[in-house]
Each structure stands twice: as structure tokens, then as C-alpha cells.
Design an enzyme around this catalytic site. Structure first.
Site, PDB file in Angstrom:
ATOM      1  N   ASP A 378       0.866  -1.069   0.138  1.00 38.53           N
ATOM      2  CA  ASP A 378      -0.116  -0.002  -0.019  1.00 38.53           C
ATOM      3  C   ASP A 378       0.924   1.108   0.117  1.00 38.53           C
ATOM      4  O   ASP A 378       1.800   1.395   0.597  1.00 38.53           O
ATOM      5  CB  ASP A 378      -0.635   0.112   1.265  1.00 38.53           C
ATOM      6  CG  ASP A 378      -1.964   1.101   1.184  1.00 38.53           C
ATOM      7  OD1 ASP A 378      -2.886   1.094   0.336  1.00 38.53           O
ATOM      8  OD2 ASP A 378      -1.814   2.077   1.655  1.00 38.53           O
ATOM      9  N   GLU A 422      -4.571   2.413  -4.632  1.00 40.83           N
ATOM     10  CA  GLU A 422      -3.012   2.315  -4.354  1.00 40.83           C
ATOM     11  C   GLU A 422      -2.635   1.013  -3.953  1.00 40.83           C
ATOM     12  O   GLU A 422      -1.296   1.106  -3.524  1.00 40.83           O
ATOM     13  CB  GLU A 422      -2.560   3.504  -3.362  1.00 40.83           C
ATOM     14  CG  GLU A 422      -2.922   3.376  -2.134  1.00 40.83           C
ATOM     15  CD  GLU A 422      -4.480   3.995  -1.878  1.00 40.83           C
ATOM     16  OE1 GLU A 422      -4.963   4.525  -0.732  1.00 40.83           O
ATOM     17  OE2 GLU A 422      -5.381   4.149  -2.658  1.00 40.83           O
TER      18      GLU A 422
END
Length: 519
Positions: A378, A422
Site C-alpha cells: 500500500d 493504491e
């Protein structure tokens, strides 16, 4: 249809196709042979005339460049002699500056004259109101004259003028104290616009090119003008390869590395100064008139061929139609399969492909009693990154990170995925926790080494947090979704522990973060 009927039908169809093709070929050859020879001779004639034209222009432009540099150098040489006779310490800037201004006004070529002392500070500038506090320590010509005792002229790369903020070509000479030590630089500047305006006067077609460069490959001026290319090296381009292999004068058909255009280039090296001039006309422009005439002749032949062989073409078209449709359908199906499995932004596998692969690899791990690892990734504070720099920059950031992620795993079976937003992931068959942690740390370090600015992140660059989990799949004991949950929990732990780190979690409740960062 029975085989006995089907086989003769195929044979008959092939016979019709063969006869139609043969008839079309005979007619086409008979008609086109009447114009091919004359057309080829005309083409060769166009090429020979252009070779002479570009060679003559290259010679003229080389003479022009050397004349411009030479006249400027004469001014420099006289000024160097005058300054050294007086001595750098005895120069009176108030008296010499008007003289420099007059010399610039008298010369269309020269845009500026500057006397620079040994500390790289300008003591006299022909510009009426030069900016204060200028230093030339970083200039190539200053370093050259400071480090080498050569008294000859030095042609420097094109740079943005510190006085006028316009592109200039520099010509300079070394100034010395009476004892021969370095005293400074006498600099003359030539506006790049001088060469641009001059080159625009030549008819080189719509896609032609002219460039002036130093003989070590630094681009000084070019038509068409591309500001980002000024001052860059073109030493590995095709013209310089030709120059190195064939010598100071040559002509060849080459493909430009800058715009991919195929041109006929004529190059010539300066007889006095280290300059290389090249003039080029595009292949399309060279053959434009020849092509138009050839098209007219071919059009007549084509019309005749079309009328005579229309029926044959129609038969061939019908026969090939089905095959073409099937081929396009196969291509479309292949494209759809690729689109369905790949994320368009990052080029990584998408979530759908990941779900299929995870189930497949889990089942394989159960059969082989092997381990299966997952790394969840992440981007830290990515929302703030988008807020600061905008979504297009955010997309570019994700693409760069994806390239890093793809470069780390080395086995064909390893799968890199854009999990969502993301978040990304790496699926690692036959990999235990230790191996997955090592791969995760390489990804973390590589992303940080990208040095993508992130003002809202404590590290001031973009970083990632990673969660690692692995399981040894046993039938009826674990589910493949357990692996995702464990990796997601480890990712949560990495973020809770401060981000920019790798944490792990396993089915036994063990958890921890790797504090041994490589950077």
C-alpha cells in the site's frame, strides 16, 4: 455434404482462384512493365540531384558557421591582446565597457562580450544593464580555460545566457597574467536566433533538417528548433556514426533518432573549428514529385486491371472473406482476454486475474504440500499525494511503483497485481515467510530509492508499507481467502507501526515487523 462432393468442390475453387490470380498477374505485369523502368530512372535521378544539393548546402553552411565563429574569434583575439597588455589588475571597466558595447553594435553575429576574472565573476559586460551577482563557475568554458593552458578559441555548448536568459553559443579565449597563470576568460556570445533565422532561409522541404554541432556531438543549433534538444549530446546518433566511419564529408540515407524521419543527410566537418554541419531532406520530400507522377501512371494501370480482373478479384474476396472474419474474431477475443486480465494504468494483473490465480496456486499448493506467500503493498499517504500533486501525477507515481514491483520477482510463476486503488500485491508460489519478507524488503527499498517527492510524508519521498503472509496449504484446513486476510492484517500492522516497513502475520498468530531496512 459428402466427402465425394466436398473434395471436387475444393479442387474447383482452388482452380478458379489460381486462374484468376494468373490472369490478374499477367495483365498487371504487362501494363506496369511499360512504366517501371522509366519510373525507376526518374527516381534515381531525383536522388542524385538531392545528394548534390544537400552536399552543396552543407559546404555553404559550414563556411558560414566558420566565418561567423572566425569573425567573432578575431574580436576575441584582439581584446585578449589588449587586456593582457594592460594587465587584468589595471583594467578600467568604465573605459572598456563602451568599447565592448560598440563592438557588439557593429557586429550582427555577436550578441555579447564579457570579461570574466579568475574567480568567475564578470568585471565588464557589454550588456547595458547586466544582472548583479552572476558567477560563471559552472560554465564549461570557464572550467576548460582554468584547467588547460590552451590559448586557442574554445567553442562551448549552447546555454541559456545568464545575462539575457536567451539561448546562446559561446566562444571564448583564456586570459593570462604576465607569469602565464590563469587570469580569467574573454567571452563572446552568439545568439542562437542568428543561426535559426539564417537556416530558415533555406528550402529543405517540409520535413528537412539542418543542425550545427561541436565535433564531439553537442548540439548547438537545429532546424526545426526543439528547445529541449539544445545543448544535448547527439554523438550516438546516425549522423555522427556516419561521420566517424566515413570521415569529415559524407552523404547517406539515415533515420533520425530524434523524430524517426528517414532523410538524406550530407555532413561536413569544419576546416578550422571543431564543428559539424549536417543538411538533410526527408525521403518523402525528395520523392514527392516522382511519387505523384508515378501514382498517375500507376493509377491508369490500376484502372485497367480493375476493370479486366474485377470478377477474379470478387471471387478471391469471397473465398478469403470468411477466413478474414475468423482471424479478426480470434484477434478480438485475444485482445478482450488481455484487457480482462490486465490493469490498463500499471500493466500489472488486475483483481480478476488475481482471484483466479490465487485459487489455482492454492489448489496446487494443496496438491504439492508446498507453501504459498502473498505480499500486500500500500502506498503511504497516497490520498495526500493526490491532493498535493493531482491525480495525473498520482497515476504516474503508481505506474513507476508498478515497474519497480514487476522488476523484483524473478520467477515466471510469481504474479504482480494491482489489487485496487493504491494497493498492489505479489503472489509467490513455493515461497516461505522468510523468502517473501526478503522480496518485500527489496520492493520497499526500491520504491524509496525512486525518490518521488512527497511533502506530506515524513520521509519527504513516496514510500510503501508491506504486509507478508504465507501458508502451507493442507486440504480442508485452510482456505485461500485466509492468505489474503493474513497479508491484509500484516499490512495493517505495518501502517500502525509507522509505515514504510514490512510486517508479517501467520496462521499461528505470529506477527512482527522487519526493522532491518536496507535504506
Amino acid at each position: 455434404m459428402s466427402d465425394s462432393l466436398f473434395i471436387p468442390t475444393i479442387a474447383k475453387r482452388q482452380s478458379l482462384i489460381s486462374r484468376a490470380i494468373a490472369f490478374i498477374a499477367i495483365v498487371a505485369v504487362s501494363l506496369t512493365s511499360l512504366v517501371v523502368w522509366d519510373s525507376w530512372q526518374a527516381r534515381q535521378s531525383e536522388l542524385r540531384q538531392t545528394e548534390v544539393l544537400t552536399a552543396n548546402m552543407a559546404r555553404a553552411l559550414t563556411q558560414h558557421a566558420e566565418a561567423a565563429i572566425g569573425s567573432t574569434d578575431n574580436i576575441l583575439a584582439a581584446l585578449v591582446e589588449r587586456i593582457e597588455n594592460v594587465g587584468m589588475s589595471n583594467i578600467q571597466p568604465a573605459a572598456l565597457k563602451p568599447f565592448l558595447m560598440r563592438r557588439v553594435a557593429e557586429q550582427e553575429i555577436v550578441s555579447g562580450l564579457i570579461v570574466i576574472d579568475e574567480n568567475a565573476h564578470p568585471i565588464i559586460n557589454s550588456h547595458p544593464n547586466p544582472p548583479a551577482g552572476i558567477s560563471y563557475t559552472d560554465r564549461d568554458y570557464f572550467e576548460h580555460h582554468r584547467d588547460y593552458a590552451d590559448r586557442g578559441p574554445y567553442v562551448g555548448p549552447a546555454v541559456l545566457s545568464k545575462t539575457t536568459q536567451t539561448w546562446i553559443i559561446t566562444l571564448s579565449r583564456r586570459l593570462e597574467h604576465p607569469d602565464g597563470s590563469f587570469a580569467g576568460v574573454m567571452l563572446a556570445t552568439i545568439s542562437l536566433d542568428y543561426f535559426r533565422r539564417f537556416y530558415e532561409e533555406f528550402d529543405i522541404g517540409q520535413s528537412g533538417a539542418i543542425f550545427l554541432a561541436t565535433d564531439d556531438g553537442i548540439l548547438l543549433a537545429r532546424r526545426p528548433f526543439v528547445e529541449s534538444l539544445v545543448g544535448t549530446s547527439i554523438s550516438k546518433g546516425p549522423v555522427f556514426n556516419e561521420y566517424r566511419s566515413r570521415g569529415p564529408v559524407g552523404t547517406a540515407m539515415l533515420v533520425s533518432r530524434i523524430d524517426g524521419t528517414e532523410r538524406l543527410y550530407s555532413h561536413r566537418h569544419g576546416a578550422i573549428y571543431p564543428l559539424l554541419v549536417a543538411v538533410a531532406m526527408s525521403k518523402a520530400d525528395i520523392y514527392a514529385e516522382w511519387r505523384a507522377e508515378t501514382i498517375r501512371l500507376v493509377a491508369v494501370c490500376v484502372v485497367i486491371i480493375i476493370f479486366i480482373s474485377a470478377f477474379g478479384i470478387y471471387l478471391i474476396y469471397q473465398i478469403n472473406l470468411r477466413e478474414g472474419i475468423e482471424l479478426r474474431l480470434r484477434d478480438a477475443q485475444r485482445d478482450l482476454e488481455t484487457m480482462a486480465a490486465e490493469d490498463s494504468l500499471t500493466g500489472l494483473a488486475n483483481r480478476r486475474a488475481f482471484d483466479v490465480a490465487l485459487k489455482t496456486e492454492f489448489d496446487r499448493a494443496v496438491r504439492n504440500r508446498s507453501t504459498l506467500a502473498l505480499v500486500m503493498i500500500d502506498v503511504d499517504r497516497f490520498k495526500q499525494f493526490n491532493d498535493l500533486y493531482g491525480h495525473p501525477t498520482g497515476d504516474e507515481c503508481l505506474s513507476l511503483i508498478a515497474k519497480v514491483i514487476k522488476s523484483v520477482p524473478s520467477r515466471p510463476a510469481d504474479m504482480c497485481v494491482r489489487y485496487g486503488g493504491e494497493e498492489m500485491a505479489i503472489l509467490l508460489p513455493d515461497t516461505d515467510t522468510e523468502g517473501a519478507m526478503a522480496i518485500a524488503e527489496r520492493v520497499r527499498a526500491s520504491v524509496q530509492l525512486l525518490n518521488i517527492t512527497h511533502a506530506a510524508n515524513p520521509e519527504r519521498v513516496v514510500t510503501v508499507s508491506l504486509g507478508v503472509a504465507s501458508i502451507k496449504a493442507v486440504l480442508y484446513q485452510e482456505k485461500f481467502t485466509d492468505l489474503v486476510k493474513l497479508a491484509d492484517q500484516a499490512l495493517y500492522n505495518a501502517k500502525a507501526a509507522g509505515r514504510n516497513q514490512v510486517c508479517m502475520s501467520d496462521v499461528n498468530g505470529n506477527a512482527g515487523c522487519d526493522s532491518k531496512k536496507t535504506i
